[in-house]
Design a protein around this motif. Structure first.
Motif, PDB file in Angstrom:
ATOM      1  N   ASP A  62      22.708 -21.469 -31.237  1.00 24.25           N
ATOM      2  CA  ASP A  62      22.505 -20.208 -31.956  1.00 24.25           C
ATOM      3  C   ASP A  62      23.085 -19.007 -31.225  1.00 24.25           C
ATOM      4  OD1 ASP A  62      21.108 -21.188 -34.219  1.00 24.25           O
ATOM      5  OD2 ASP A  62      19.296 -21.413 -33.002  1.00 24.25           O
ATOM      6  N   ASP A  63      22.850 -18.941 -29.910  1.00 24.88           N
ATOM      7  CA  ASP A  63      23.094 -17.694 -29.197  1.00 24.88           C
ATOM      8  C   ASP A  63      24.181 -17.808 -28.136  1.00 24.88           C
ATOM      9  OD1 ASP A  63      20.994 -16.425 -30.597  1.00 24.88           O
ATOM     10  OD2 ASP A  63      19.523 -17.360 -29.245  1.00 24.88           O
ATOM     11  N   VAL A  64      24.745 -16.676 -27.798  1.00 23.83           N
ATOM     12  CA  VAL A  64      25.662 -16.577 -26.662  1.00 23.83           C
ATOM     13  C   VAL A  64      24.877 -16.856 -25.370  1.00 23.83           C
ATOM     14  CG1 VAL A  64      27.117 -15.003 -25.322  1.00 23.83           C
ATOM     15  CG2 VAL A  64      27.151 -14.909 -27.831  1.00 23.83           C
ATOM     16  N   GLY A  65      25.513 -17.595 -24.458  1.00 24.25           N
ATOM     17  CA  GLY A  65      24.885 -17.880 -23.169  1.00 24.25           C
ATOM     18  C   GLY A  65      24.120 -19.182 -23.099  1.00 24.25           C
ATOM     19  N   THR A  66      24.052 -19.907 -24.212  1.00 26.58           N
ATOM     20  CA  THR A  66      23.426 -21.232 -24.161  1.00 26.58           C
ATOM     21  C   THR A  66      24.257 -22.124 -23.246  1.00 26.58           C
ATOM     22  OG1 THR A  66      22.575 -20.980 -26.400  1.00 26.58           O
ATOM     23  CG2 THR A  66      22.694 -23.223 -25.515  1.00 26.58           C
ATOM     24  N   THR A  67      23.617 -22.741 -22.270  1.00 29.41           N
ATOM     25  CA  THR A  67      24.336 -23.503 -21.246  1.00 29.41           C
ATOM     26  C   THR A  67      23.725 -24.898 -21.137  1.00 29.41           C
ATOM     27  OG1 THR A  67      24.689 -21.426 -20.054  1.00 29.41           O
ATOM     28  CG2 THR A  67      25.140 -23.473 -18.854  1.00 29.41           C
ATOM     29  N   ARG A  68      24.579 -25.903 -21.189  1.00 33.53           N
ATOM     30  CA  ARG A  68      24.111 -27.297 -21.159  1.00 33.53           C
ATOM     31  C   ARG A  68      24.934 -28.107 -20.163  1.00 33.53           C
ATOM     32  NH1 ARG A  68      21.175 -28.187 -26.128  1.00 33.53           N
ATOM     33  NH2 ARG A  68      21.610 -26.561 -27.699  1.00 33.53           N
ATOM     34  N   ALA A 167      21.282 -16.830 -18.511  1.00 35.09           N
ATOM     35  CA  ALA A 167      21.686 -17.780 -19.545  1.00 35.09           C
ATOM     36  C   ALA A 167      20.474 -18.563 -20.052  1.00 35.09           C
ATOM     37  CB  ALA A 167      22.734 -18.736 -18.998  1.00 35.09           C
ATOM     38  N   GLU A 168      20.687 -19.255 -21.176  1.00 39.70           N
ATOM     39  CA  GLU A 168      19.642 -20.083 -21.766  1.00 39.70           C
ATOM     40  C   GLU A 168      19.850 -21.534 -21.320  1.00 39.70           C
ATOM     41  OE1 GLU A 168      16.249 -20.943 -23.873  1.00 39.70           O
ATOM     42  OE2 GLU A 168      17.132 -18.939 -23.618  1.00 39.70           O
ATOM     43  N   LEU A 169      18.938 -22.032 -20.472  1.00 39.27           N
ATOM     44  CA  LEU A 169      19.027 -23.397 -19.941  1.00 39.27           C
ATOM     45  C   LEU A 169      17.734 -24.137 -20.225  1.00 39.27           C
ATOM     46  CD1 LEU A 169      21.004 -21.682 -17.972  1.00 39.27           C
ATOM     47  CD2 LEU A 169      20.612 -23.543 -16.349  1.00 39.27           C
ATOM     48  N   SER A 170      17.812 -25.443 -20.312  1.00 30.83           N
ATOM     49  CA  SER A 170      16.597 -26.248 -20.395  1.00 30.83           C
ATOM     50  C   SER A 170      16.035 -26.457 -18.992  1.00 30.83           C
ATOM     51  CB  SER A 170      16.903 -27.607 -21.029  1.00 30.83           C
ATOM     52  OG  SER A 170      17.649 -28.418 -20.140  1.00 30.83           O
ATOM     53  N   ASP A 171      14.753 -26.699 -18.920  1.00 34.37           N
ATOM     54  CA  ASP A 171      14.123 -26.963 -17.625  1.00 34.37           C
ATOM     55  C   ASP A 171      14.725 -28.209 -16.980  1.00 34.37           C
ATOM     56  OD1 ASP A 171      12.489 -24.774 -17.934  1.00 34.37           O
ATOM     57  OD2 ASP A 171      10.795 -25.940 -18.739  1.00 34.37           O
ATOM     58  N   LYS A 172      15.072 -29.190 -17.808  1.00 32.42           N
ATOM     59  CA  LYS A 172      15.651 -30.433 -17.289  1.00 32.42           C
ATOM     60  C   LYS A 172      16.997 -30.178 -16.628  1.00 32.42           C
ATOM     61  CE  LYS A 172      16.505 -35.216 -18.710  1.00 32.42           C
ATOM     62  NZ  LYS A 172      16.470 -36.168 -19.860  1.00 32.42           N
TER      63      LYS A 172
END
Length: 472
Positions: A62-68, A167-172
Motif C-alpha cells: 500500500d505505502d511508500v517505504g514498505t520493506t521486505r 520504513a515499514e518492516l515486519s518484526d520477523k
C-alpha cells in the motif's frame, strides 16, 4: 509513474553471478500499456535457463517505504512489477567465493530481474500501491534449505533510500541474523547411481566425500520402483550421474535376464529422464559400444545410426534414446571398460601368473577404457559446461584386438606373450552351452567431439601399464 515505452529486450549482467537484469519491451497508448512479462522462448534466447515456473506470486504494497527481505530460497525467481517502483537489493547467500556480494537497482514495470537459487532478495517500495510479481520454479516446503539476512547488516551495508527506522518492516524481518551468522545455501546435490560398481567406485574416488555429493546403490535406491519419482526431493538435485546398468551381456539373452536388462537399462533411464526434465536436472548416462553392430570399417561417430545386435545392446540403445529426451543430458558412450573389480585384464594377469596359455578372440577390435578416465571425463563435461548431447569416451591410441591386449598383459607382467593363442569369436564360443550374445566386431569410437570439448582421454597402452602397476 513514468514508463519508457517500446524498448527492446535487453539483458544486463550484475556483480552477482547469475543475477540478470532485463529491460522489457513495453507497448503503450492512450488506454495504458502492455508487456510480455515472461516469454519463455525469448528469455531462453537471451541466455536464461528454462525457468519452468510452477507458481506466480504477487506482493501488493500500500505505502511508500514498505520493506521486505532479505530472503534466499532454494529455487529461482523471476521478479517484475505490475505497478509502482521499488529499490531492490540482492545479496549472494550461496556457498562459495561470492558469498556476501551485493547488488542494488531500481525496478519499475519496464524492468525485471532473474534471481538464481540462493541469492537473497529484498526490496523497498518507492511509490504507493506497488504490485511486486515473481515467478518461482518450485513450491514452498518446510523441509527446504532457506537463508535469511538482516536488512540492516553492516557488512552488506545496503544504502536504503528510506532509512530502516522510518520504513515499514515486519518484526520477523527485523530479527534476521547478521551475515556472519548466516548458514550459506549449498549447491544443488549430485546423485551418483550405481555407486558400488566399477565405474561407481571410480566416481567415488573422483568426487570423494564432497558434502553435496550423494552415492546410491541398488539397496538404497531402486531404479525400477514405480515410486522413483517420489523417492527423493528431486528439486534439491542439480545433477544425476547414472552409472547403474545391467551388464551381463550373455545372461540378457535368457528370459529372466532379458526382463532385468530392459528394466535397468531402458525403463529406469526413461524414468530418470522424466525426473530430470521435470526438475531441471542435468543427467549423465553411461552407454556402450554395443548400441552399434560393429559392421562399419570406420570409428563410430556419436551421430551414427543405432544398430544393436544383442538384447543388451538393444536395451542400452533404448536407454540412450530415453535420456536424450531430457533437455540437460550427457550420454557417455564407452567400450571395453576396465576398473576396480573382475575384468578381462585381471583375468589375463591371473592366467599369466598361473602359467596358463589361453585362447583369446582376435576378430573384435576396440580400445580399453579405464574407469578413472571415464570419471574424469564426466566431471570435465559437467564442470566446463560443455554442450549437452552424446559423447564418445574411450581410451585413445591404436585400436587393438582382445588377443593383442592379452599379449600386452603377459608382456607387462613379465610373461611370454606367445602364450596367447588367437581364435575367432565363433571358435571361442563353439562349445558354449548357454546363450551367447552377438558381439560387435568393431568397437572403436571416434573421440573428436570430446577432445574438442577439452578432454583428452589417456592412451590405452599407458592406461594398461598404469593399471597393472597399481593392481599388482
Amino acid at each position: 509513474m513514468s514508463i519508457e515505452f517500446g524498448k527492446k529486450l535487453v539483458r544486463t549482467e550484475t556483480t552477482i553471478p547469475g543475477l540478470v537484469v532485463f529491460d522489457l519491451p513495453v507497448h503503450g497508448d492512450s488506454r495504458g500499456w502492455f508487456k510480455e512479462n515472461w516469454q519463455r522462448e525469448k528469455m531462453i534466447a537471451a541466455g536464461l535457463p528454462d525457468l519452468g515456473p510452477v507458481q506466480n506470486n504477487i506482493s501488493f504494497n500500500d505505502d511508500v517505504g514498505t520493506t521486505r527481505g532479505i530472503h534466499a530460497e532454494p529455487w529461482d525467481k523471476f521478479v517484475s512489477l505490475a505497478t509502482g517502483r521499488i529499490f531492490g537489493a540482492w545479496v549472494d547467500l550461496r556457498e562459495g567465493p561470492t558469498f556476501g556480494a551485493v547488488f542494488t537497482t531500481e525496478l519499475d514495470p519496464s524492468k525485471a530481474i532473474f534471481v538464481p537459487r540462493g541469492v537473497g532478495n529484498a526490496y523497498q517500495t518507492l511509490e504507493p500501491e506497488t504490485a511486486y510479481v515473481y515467478l518461482v520454479n518450485d513450491h514452498w516446503s518446510p523441509d527446504a534449505e532457506y537463508a535469511f539476512l538482516n536488512l540492516a547488516d553492516e557488512t552488506a551495508a545496503i544504502d536504503w533510500p528510506i532509512p530502516l527506522d522510518k520504513a515499514e518492516l515486519s518484526d520477523k524481518d527485523r530479527a534476521h541474523p547478521r551475515l556472519a551468522d548466516v548458514t550459506p545455501i549449498p549447491p544443488r546435490r549430485t546423485l551418483i547411481l550405481g555407486a558400488n560398481g566399477q565405474l561407481g567406485r571410480a566416481l567415488r574416488a573422483e568426487y570423494g566425500d564432497a558434502p553435496h555429493v550423494e552415492y546410491a546403490t541398488r539397496a538404497s535406491l531402486d531404479l525400477t520402483s514405480s515410486d522413483l519419482g517420489t523417492a527423493r526431493r528431486w528439486r534439491d538435485y542439480g545433477t544425476i550421474i547414472n552409472a547403474a546398468a545391467y551388464t551381463a551381456v550373455d545372461a540378457a539373452e535368457t528370459p529372466e535376464g532379458r526382463a532385468d536388462a530392459w528394466a535397468v537399462n531402458a525403463a529406469a533411464p526413461a524414468a530418470l529422464a522424466r525426473i530430470a526434465t521435470e526438475h531441471g536436472i542435468t543427467i549423465v548416462h553411461v552407454s556402450s559400444d554395443y548400441v552399434f553392430d560393429g559392421a562399419s570399417a570406420l570409428p563410430y561417430l556419436e551421430t551414427d545410426a543405432l544398430s544393436p545386435l544383442s538384447v543388451y545392446g538393444q536395451t542400452k540403445a533404448a536407454g540412450d534414446l530415453a535420456i536424450a529426451t531430457a533437455p540437460r543430458h550427457y550420454v557417455i558412450r564407452t567400450s571395453w571398460v576396465i576398473g576396480d573389480g573382475a575384468n578381462f585384464v585381471r583375468t589375463m594377469a591371473s592366467l599369466a601368473e598361473r602359467g596358463i596359455t589361453p585362447k583369446v578372440v582376435d576378430d573384435q577390435t576396440g580400445r580399453l577404457t579405464f574407469t578413472d578416465d571415464i570419471a574424469r571425463g564426466i566431471r570435465h563435461l559437467l564442470d566446463s559446461g560443455a554442450a549437452f548431447g552424446t559423447y564418445n569416451l574411450t581410451g585413445s591410441g591404436p585400436a587393438r584386438t582382445w588377443a593383442d591386449i592379452a599379449r600386452d598383459v603377459y608382456r607387462l607382467t613379465g610373461h611370454d606373450p606367445a602364450s596367447i593363442t588367437p581364435v575367432s569369436t565363433a571358435e571361442y564360443f563353439a562349445s558354449a552351452t548357454a546363450p551367447v550374445a552377438p558381439r560387435p566386431r568393431n568397437s572403436v569410437l571416434d573421440l573428436s567431439k570430446i577432445e574438442a570439448a577439452g578432454f583428452i582421454p589417456q592412451d590405452g597402452a599407458t592406461g594398461l601399464a598404469h593399471y597393472l602397476r597399481s593392481h599388482d
